[in-house]
Write a protein that holds these residues in place. Structure first.
Motif, PDB file in Angstrom:
ATOM      1  N   TYR A  93      14.352  -2.745   4.240  1.00  0.00           N
ATOM      2  CA  TYR A  93      13.246  -3.792   4.086  1.00  0.00           C
ATOM      3  C   TYR A  93      12.368  -3.845   3.231  1.00  0.00           C
ATOM      4  CZ  TYR A  93       9.128  -1.677   6.004  1.00  0.00           C
ATOM      5  OH  TYR A  93       8.069  -0.784   5.991  1.00  0.00           O
TER       6      TYR A  93
ATOM      7  N   GLN B 230     -11.114   4.213 -21.203  1.00  0.00           N
ATOM      8  CA  GLN B 230     -11.603   4.709 -19.812  1.00  0.00           C
ATOM      9  C   GLN B 230     -10.511   5.429 -19.228  1.00  0.00           C
ATOM     10  OE1 GLN B 230     -13.473   1.139 -18.255  1.00  0.00           O
ATOM     11  NE2 GLN B 230     -15.355   2.593 -18.163  1.00  0.00           N
TER      12      GLN B 230
ATOM     13  N   TYR D  93      -3.592 -13.579   0.897  1.00  0.00           N
ATOM     14  CA  TYR D  93      -2.546 -13.061   1.834  1.00  0.00           C
ATOM     15  C   TYR D  93      -2.431 -11.622   1.681  1.00  0.00           C
ATOM     16  CZ  TYR D  93       0.729 -12.812  -2.084  1.00  0.00           C
ATOM     17  OH  TYR D  93       1.298 -12.952  -3.150  1.00  0.00           O
ATOM     18  N   ALA D  97      -0.458  -9.430   4.302  1.00  0.00           N
ATOM     19  CA  ALA D  97       0.958  -9.307   4.499  1.00  0.00           C
ATOM     20  C   ALA D  97       1.497  -7.964   4.647  1.00  0.00           C
ATOM     21  CB  ALA D  97       1.629 -10.235   3.443  1.00  0.00           C
ATOM     22  N   GLU D  98       0.796  -7.046   3.816  1.00  0.00           N
ATOM     23  CA  GLU D  98       1.428  -5.807   3.739  1.00  0.00           C
ATOM     24  C   GLU D  98       1.287  -5.205   5.147  1.00  0.00           C
ATOM     25  OE1 GLU D  98       2.341  -4.485   0.865  1.00  0.00           O
ATOM     26  OE2 GLU D  98       2.481  -2.509   1.007  1.00  0.00           O
ATOM     27  N   ILE D 101       3.923  -6.783   7.433  1.00  0.00           N
ATOM     28  CA  ILE D 101       5.236  -6.552   7.191  1.00  0.00           C
ATOM     29  C   ILE D 101       5.405  -4.923   7.843  1.00  0.00           C
ATOM     30  CG2 ILE D 101       6.940  -5.818   5.369  1.00  0.00           C
ATOM     31  CD1 ILE D 101       6.691  -8.634   5.787  1.00  0.00           C
ATOM     32  N   LYS D 102       4.424  -4.025   7.493  1.00  0.00           N
ATOM     33  CA  LYS D 102       4.781  -2.710   7.882  1.00  0.00           C
ATOM     34  C   LYS D 102       4.552  -2.584   9.522  1.00  0.00           C
ATOM     35  CE  LYS D 102       3.664   0.031   4.167  1.00  0.00           C
ATOM     36  NZ  LYS D 102       3.180   0.909   3.293  1.00  0.00           N
ATOM     37  N   PHE D 190     -14.076  -0.379  -8.083  1.00  0.00           N
ATOM     38  CA  PHE D 190     -14.085   1.034  -7.864  1.00  0.00           C
ATOM     39  C   PHE D 190     -15.594   1.098  -7.554  1.00  0.00           C
ATOM     40  CE2 PHE D 190     -14.390  -0.059 -12.185  1.00  0.00           C
ATOM     41  CZ  PHE D 190     -14.604   0.815 -12.807  1.00  0.00           C
ATOM     42  N   VAL D 210     -10.500  -0.107 -17.151  1.00  0.00           N
ATOM     43  CA  VAL D 210      -9.975   0.398 -15.837  1.00  0.00           C
ATOM     44  C   VAL D 210     -10.645  -0.476 -14.794  1.00  0.00           C
ATOM     45  CG1 VAL D 210     -10.154   2.246 -14.240  1.00  0.00           C
ATOM     46  CG2 VAL D 210      -9.430   2.681 -16.460  1.00  0.00           C
ATOM     47  N   GLN D 230      -9.979   5.284  -2.921  1.00  0.00           N
ATOM     48  CA  GLN D 230     -10.147   4.510  -4.084  1.00  0.00           C
ATOM     49  C   GLN D 230      -8.771   4.783  -5.137  1.00  0.00           C
ATOM     50  OE1 GLN D 230     -14.117   6.059  -5.388  1.00  0.00           O
ATOM     51  NE2 GLN D 230     -14.593   4.026  -5.147  1.00  0.00           N
ATOM     52  N   HIS D 231      -8.752   3.774  -5.690  1.00  0.00           N
ATOM     53  CA  HIS D 231      -7.589   3.605  -6.851  1.00  0.00           C
ATOM     54  C   HIS D 231      -7.985   2.988  -7.868  1.00  0.00           C
ATOM     55  CE1 HIS D 231      -3.354   5.043  -7.400  1.00  0.00           C
ATOM     56  NE2 HIS D 231      -3.131   3.706  -7.711  1.00  0.00           N
ATOM     57  N   THR D 232      -7.442   3.189  -8.984  1.00  0.00           N
ATOM     58  CA  THR D 232      -7.860   2.358 -10.265  1.00  0.00           C
ATOM     59  C   THR D 232      -6.470   2.054 -11.162  1.00  0.00           C
ATOM     60  OG1 THR D 232      -8.029   4.544 -11.502  1.00  0.00           O
ATOM     61  CG2 THR D 232      -9.956   3.657 -10.565  1.00  0.00           C
ATOM     62  N   GLU D 250      -2.770  -5.873  -6.315  1.00  0.00           N
ATOM     63  CA  GLU D 250      -1.860  -4.679  -6.048  1.00  0.00           C
ATOM     64  C   GLU D 250      -2.503  -3.400  -5.664  1.00  0.00           C
ATOM     65  OE1 GLU D 250       1.510  -5.398  -5.827  1.00  0.00           O
ATOM     66  OE2 GLU D 250       0.955  -7.259  -6.204  1.00  0.00           O
ATOM     67  N   LYS D 253      -4.166  -3.641  -2.046  1.00  0.00           N
ATOM     68  CA  LYS D 253      -3.170  -3.433  -0.637  1.00  0.00           C
ATOM     69  C   LYS D 253      -2.900  -2.179  -0.667  1.00  0.00           C
ATOM     70  CE  LYS D 253       1.272  -5.089  -2.551  1.00  0.00           C
ATOM     71  NZ  LYS D 253       2.104  -6.214  -2.739  1.00  0.00           N
TER      72      LYS D 253
END
Lengths: 279, 279, 279, 279
Positions: A93, B230, D93, D97-98, D101-102, D190, D210, D230-232, D250, D253
Motif C-alpha cells: 500500500y 550549510q 493534512y 494523513a501519514e 494511513i499507517k 530545526f 538547510v 530532528q531532520h534536515t 515532507e 511528517k
C-alpha cells in the motif's frame, strides 16, 4: 498571463541558445527560468525554458524553432495543465497511499485516473479516496491476455503516464513499447545493486550499511531503464530483513514521488539510457 | 580555446537573456553552460554564463553588455585563472589542513599565498607544506593595531579572498569594509541556531539531535552575513560536548571547503543578505 | 582509574549477560557502556563492555569468563592503548593525507608506523609529515615476490592493522590469510554495485543519481569482504566521470576514516561475511 | 512466549547492570536486547531491557527491582500491547494523513482513537479512514473553556499520548501539566532556529541552505520541550517560501512519525530538558 514550457533536444551546435531565445523574444515570450545541458560525450543539447506570454500561434512557434534548429531536433511546447496518470499495484500500500493522499489534497501535481491491481487488496482503500479500482488478475492467463486487459482499462481514460507503484508483474516488450517513455517504476534497491527479486534479502545477506531505492523509466531490460531518482538510508547490523523492508518502504515512496513530481512537471529528458533532470 | 565566465546582475526586465546571448554570439562566444535566476521579491536578475571563444575585445564586450542592460547592471568578465587566498587561523588545525592539503596537491581551485595566525601553533605544519606563516598576536594591542598588522601582511601578497579557518577573533567594521564580499568564515553551528560562543556546548545543553556548520561571507553583523553553504549531521544522547566538537569539525571542514570551491569558481552572487549559488 | 574493554562472541544462550556482568562485578569492574547483539539467524551472541577498575588479574578474569561461557566463546580483554597501523598506497593522496593529518595532530586514535607505496609519488608528502615511506615496486616481479617485500617492511614494525588507502594492487590469498581480519580496504563504490575496475566510469555509464564508497575487511574474494562502513552522495547529469571521481574522493576518505576509527576502538566484530558495529 | 520491556532510570551507582540482570535471571527472563546510558553530568543511569519469559509475578519483579536500586529509581515494566493515541489538528493534512494511513494498514505501532480538530477541514478525510472526528472550535472561547472541551473528548477514550499533528493552538500550562510527558508536537524548524511563527518565512529571509523540523515533547515553554527527533533537508536560492513550506512538510511528517514510533515502542526517556533515545 499564460505559461508555456519549451522542451528542446537536438545535436549540439554553436549558437543554439541565441537562436532559441531570439525566436521566443519575437513571440513576446518572457523567460522565467531556463536550464540547459550539453552532453559532451554524445554532442547533444537539451534545454527546458519556462516562459510567460500570450499563447497564440504555438504551432507556428514550433515550426519556427524546428526550422532554425538541426534536423533531428525535438521540440515540445507544453501549455500548463496537469498530467493524468494510472497507477498499477499488487498488494503493497505504501506507494499507492502516498500518491492517492496527495491526489486527494491536490498536491500531487497530476491527476490519478484509476488504480489497476492484480489483487483485490487495495480496492477498498482506493475507492474510499474516490479513485476507481480495476481488478485484472494475472492468474491462469498468458501475459498477452493479461496485458490486453490492462490496456483495455487504460484506454477508458486519458492517461499520460503509467506509475508502477510496487506492481510485481514483469511487463512484456510489446507492452513497454506501446508506452515508451511513459512508464515509471520503483525498484526497491539502489540500482544497479541487487537487481532482481528480494533485494532486501540480498542486502541483508551481503551485510550492507546503506539501503536504497530507484525510480526509473521502464524499458525492455528489467531494472535497466533510465534512472530518474535514487535515495539511500543507513542501516546497521540490528536490521533484520523485515526491518530493512520497513525502512526501505519509506525510501521507496519518497523516491517514487520525487520522480513523479519531476516527470509531470516536464523536468526529465531521456537520453539513451540516462536521464537529464532539470530540478 | 579560451574560457570566459560572464557574471551579470541587474534589475529584471523582459528580454534580458536574449539581449545578452545575442551580444555573446556577435563576439563569436560559444555558451557552454548558462544559469540564471530571477529574485521575484526584489525584481533582480542574475546570470552566470561559461563561454569559450577568442578573448580579444573583452573590454569592448563589457561595454556593449553594459550599454544594452539596465543602468544599475554589474557586469564581470573573468578569464580563467586561479584565485589567490590568504588563510587566517588561531589554533585549530582541521580546516587549515584541508585547505593546505588540497593546495599542495593542486585540487583546491585556488592558490594559498600565506597563513596568518594569532598563535604559533600552526606555523610548523604550514611551513612543512611550503606556505609562509605570519604570526600576528592580538595580545596587548587594540584591535586597530592588530588589524593593521594583519593588513600589512596581506598587502605583501596579491589576495582575492580571506578565509577565516577557525580564526577566533572578531574583525572590526572598518576591516570588514576594506574587504567587502571578500572574507569567508566558517561558523560552527547551523546558523541562525546557536549564534555566538560555544555553539556545541549550547547544542549539548539544548539536547538537539542534529548539529551543523555554516560558511558565510563576513559582514558587520557577527554571524549574520550571507550564507554560502550549510551542512548538518545527526547526533544523539551519547554525544558529549567533546564528541559534538569532534563530529562538528568534520562538518566544518566540508562546509568551508565546499563554500570556498564555489566562491573561487565565481559561482556565488551576493544579493542583500543572501547568496545565489549556481552549482 | 584504568579502562578495560571486554569483547565476547559466542553461541547464544539464556543468561549470558547475567553471567558475564556477575564476573565483572566480582572483579570490581564498573560498567561504563555495554552493547550486545544477538544474531538470530546464526544464534550467536556478541557483546562489547567498556569498564573501569583495577586491572590486576586480567588473565584470571579471562579464564573465568571462558569457563562460564559456551565452549566456542572468544574473549578479548583490551587495556587501553592505541593501535598501530601501516598504510599502503599507490598514487592517490586523498585517503593517505586524511590519515596522516589526523596522525600528526593526534586525533586518529591510532599511530601510523609507516607508509608503503608501489610508486614514489607520495614519498615526499609522507616524509614531510614525519612518517617513513617505503617504496616497493610491483613492476617486473611476480606477486609472491612483491608481497614478500611488503611483508618484510611490515615486519620491521609492530602493526595491528594494514590500511589500503587506495592501494591499486590485488593481494593474494596467501597474503590475506596472514593478516586475516587485519586488512581494511576502501572501495570506490557502494558495494555490491560496481564491483571491479573503474566504478565511477561504470556509474557514469549507468546514469546513477547516487554514488558511494565502501570500507571493508579484505578477504580472498575481491570486493566481497565484510562491510564496515558505507556512505553515499547525490550526483546528477552534470557530473562527468571526472566530477564523480572528485566527489567520490570526499566520500572515500570519510568512509575509510570512519571505518578505521571504529576498528581501532574495537567496536567492530566480524561474523561470517558481515560486521557488527557497536557505535 | 511473552515479551516484557523493562525501563529503569535512577542515580548512577557501581554495579547497577549486574544487580538488575541478576533479578531478571531469577525470574527466568531472557534478555533479548539491552541498552543503557549513563548521563555523566547528572550522574543518572537509564536502561531499556527487552526480555522474553513467563510473565507471572510482574508486580513482585517490580518490587524486587525497586528494593535493589537507589531510592529515587523509576521502574516501568511494560507487557506488550499497542499504545493508544489521539491526534489534534488544525487544517494541514500531511502529518495526519501519514498517521491515519499507517493506522489503517496496521503499521503505525499504535492505535488512533480519534482526531480532534479546531476546524472542520479534515473531518471528511478522517472519517473516510474510519476514525471519529471531533470538532472543537477555539473561536469565541477563552482557552480554559476550549481546553476543557478537548479534554472531555479525550476522556471518552483510553489515550496514552496526544499527538499535535500541526495543531496551531498554544496549549496552557494547566493542560500541559495534566498530560505531562504525554504530548508530542511537530515544530516546523530545526529548533532552536526559528522559534515561533512562520519559521519558513524566517528561513527564507535569512537565506539558509538547510531547513528542518523537530518533534518534541510539549512543556510549558513553547518550542522548548525535550527534542525527540530532528531532520534536515537542503534548500537553495530557487526555493520560494512556498517551496520551503512544501519541502518542509515532507520533513515534518518523517520527523513526527519517527518520533511517534520511538515513543510508542518505549524507546524514549526524558531527562531534564533532553531525551535519551534507545533506537
Amino acid at each position: 498571463m499564460n505559461e508555456l514550457t519549451v522542451l528542446i533536444s537536438c545535436p549540439d551546435q554553436v549558437g543554439l541558445v541565441t537562436r532559441i531565445t531570439n525566436i521566443l523574444a519575437i513571440h513576446q515570450l518572457n523567460i522565467i527560468a531556463m536550464r540547459e545541458f550539453v552532453d559532451e560525450e554524445n554532442k547533444a543539447f537539451f534545454t527546458r525554458i519556462a516562459c510567460t506570454g500570450l499563447l497564440e500561434g504555438v504551432a507556428q512557434l514550433k515550426n519556427e524553432l524546428l526550422k532554425s534548429l538541426p534536423e533531428q531536433a525535438e521540440v515540445n511546447l507544453i501549455t500548463q495543465q496537469q498530467k493524468k496518470i494510472a497507477v498499477l499495484v499488487t498488494k503493497e500500500y505504501h506507494c499507492l497511499a502516498e500518491i492517492l493522499i496527495k491526489n486527494q489534497f491536490k498536491t500531487l501535481g497530476a491527476e490519478v485516473q484509476c488504480v489497476i491491481g492484480n489483487y483485490e487488496e487495495l480496492r477498498d482503500f482506493s475507492e474510499k479516496l474516490g479513485i476507481p479500482y480495476f481488478y485484472v488478475s494475472h492468474v491462469g492467463k498468458d501475459k498477452s491476455q493479461f496485458e490486453a486487459e490492462i490496456k483495455s482499462v487504460i484506454n477508458r481514460f486519458e492517461v499520460d503516464y503509467l506509475v508502477l507503484a510496487k506492481f510485481m508483474q514483469i511487463l512484456s516488450a510489446d507492452f513497454v513499447k506501446d508506452y515508451e517513455g511513459k512508464i515509471i517504476n520503483i525498484h526497491h534497491s539502489f540500482l544497479p545493486a541487487f537487481i532482481g527479486a528480494n533485494p532486501y534479502r540480498q542486502a541483508f545477506e551481503r551485510g550492507v550499511k546503506v539501503i536504497g531505492a530507484t525510480a526509473h523509466f521502464v524499458t525492455n531490460n528489467l531494472d535497466e531503464g533510465p534512472i530518474i531518482t535514487q535515495h539511500t538510508s543507513p542501516v546497521d547490523h540490528n536490521f533484520s530483513v523485515k526491518d530493512m523492508v520497513r525502512a526501505g518502504k519509506e525510501i521507496e515512496k519518497k523516491v517514487l514521488l520525487d520522480a513523479l513530481a519531476l516527470v509531470v512537471e516536464d523536468r526529465v529528458f531521456v537520453s539513451g539510457n540516462k536521464t537529464i533532470v532539470f530540478k
